[in-house]
Design a protein around this motif. Structure first.
Motif, PDB file in Angstrom:
ATOM      1  N   ASN A 113       1.495   3.203  -2.271  1.00  0.00           N
ATOM      2  CA  ASN A 113       0.894   4.256  -3.103  1.00  0.00           C
ATOM      3  C   ASN A 113      -0.222   4.994  -2.361  1.00  0.00           C
ATOM      4  OD1 ASN A 113      -0.810   2.052  -3.088  1.00  0.00           O
ATOM      5  ND2 ASN A 113      -1.490   2.330  -5.196  1.00  0.00           N
ATOM      6  N   ASP A 114      -0.622   4.488  -1.202  1.00  0.00           N
ATOM      7  CA  ASP A 114      -1.655   5.122  -0.377  1.00  0.00           C
ATOM      8  C   ASP A 114      -1.011   5.493   0.964  1.00  0.00           C
ATOM      9  OD1 ASP A 114      -3.781   5.824   1.248  1.00  0.00           O
ATOM     10  OD2 ASP A 114      -4.977   4.043   0.796  1.00  0.00           O
ATOM     11  N   TYR A 115      -0.551   6.722   1.053  1.00  0.00           N
ATOM     12  CA  TYR A 115       0.212   7.180   2.218  1.00  0.00           C
ATOM     13  C   TYR A 115      -0.498   6.882   3.529  1.00  0.00           C
ATOM     14  CZ  TYR A 115       2.164  10.305   5.704  1.00  0.00           C
ATOM     15  OH  TYR A 115       2.701  10.808   6.858  1.00  0.00           O
TER      16      TYR A 115
ATOM     17  N   THR B  14      -2.892   4.754   4.405  1.00  0.00           N
ATOM     18  CA  THR B  14      -2.984   3.330   4.733  1.00  0.00           C
ATOM     19  C   THR B  14      -1.629   2.779   5.152  1.00  0.00           C
ATOM     20  OG1 THR B  14      -4.836   3.053   3.214  1.00  0.00           O
ATOM     21  CG2 THR B  14      -3.619   1.054   3.826  1.00  0.00           C
TER      22      THR B  14
ATOM     23  N   ASN C  99       0.802  -1.221   0.000  1.00  0.00           N
ATOM     24  CA  ASN C  99       0.000   0.000   0.000  1.00  0.00           C
ATOM     25  C   ASN C  99       0.841   1.280   0.000  1.00  0.00           C
ATOM     26  OD1 ASN C  99      -3.001  -0.698   0.345  1.00  0.00           O
ATOM     27  ND2 ASN C  99      -1.956  -2.101   1.739  1.00  0.00           N
TER      28      ASN C  99
END
Length: 185
Positions: free
Chosen positions: A112-114, A116, A110
């Motif tokens: 790419n999703d800071y 999370t 994850n």
């Protein structure tokens, strides 16, 4: 027009602040709660209560055994049956290491999703902190420093782009490897 701009800016800042701190919400962690209950029961010599507390995390143990540490459930049951405090502590630490592994590996998936990724690393640190006192000093320091490096490697979205840093997957994976190495020794 200026008032509308300031009102919009303030609403963005207020919303941004609330969202930025959401990762720190305590939340319930069944494994941590069970650890506390098991230790309390073991210290009181009540091994039946310890087994009851362990039953509360049977689903989590089954999942971790299947996906992260084969033999974990059996080792945990044998530790409780032994009624030996040191063996039980080692089994609980093994469970926590599997949970830390799970969260850090999910963090890698994850990046790419800071938000999370940050939640996953921060929560893995929470598990580490719960068991850190039982680790020798050098291992504890190495794992703690590597967790900080993993947190740093997830990057930072910045505020309105200011201070933005992209995630560094290679640095993250190296830090995770170092955490797990320090915990496994």
């Amino acid at each position: 027009m200026v008032r509308i701009f300031y009102a919009l800016l303030m609403s963005l800042l207020i919303t941004g602040q609330a969202h930025a701190y959401s990762y720190a919400a305590a939340g319930k962690e069944p494994l941590i709660d069970a650890r506390e209950a098991i230790y309390k029961a073991v210290n009181a010599g009540d091994f039946e209560a310890a087994k009851l507390a362990a039953n509360e995390i049977s689903e989590e143990l089954a999942y971790l055994t299947t996906d992260y540490d084969s033999g974990l459930s059996d080792a945990f049951e044998k530790a409780l049956a032994s009624q030996d405090t040191a063996t039980i502590a080692a089994a609980i630490n093994r469970v926590f290491i599997a949970e830390i592994t799970r969260r850090l590996q999910s963090g890698s998936e994850n990046l790419n999703d800071y938000q999370t990724a940050k939640v996953l690393v921060v929560k893995s640190k929470r598990f580490f902190d719960a068991m850190a006192g039982e680790l020798p000093g050098k291992r504890r320091q190495a794992a703690d420093e590597s967790l900080r490096q993993a947190l740093e490697a997830i990057g930072n979205p910045g505020v309105f782009g200011v201070g933005k840093r992209e995630a560094d997957p290679a640095a993250y994976n190296a830090a995770v490897e170092d955490v797990l190495k320090a915990l496994a020794n």
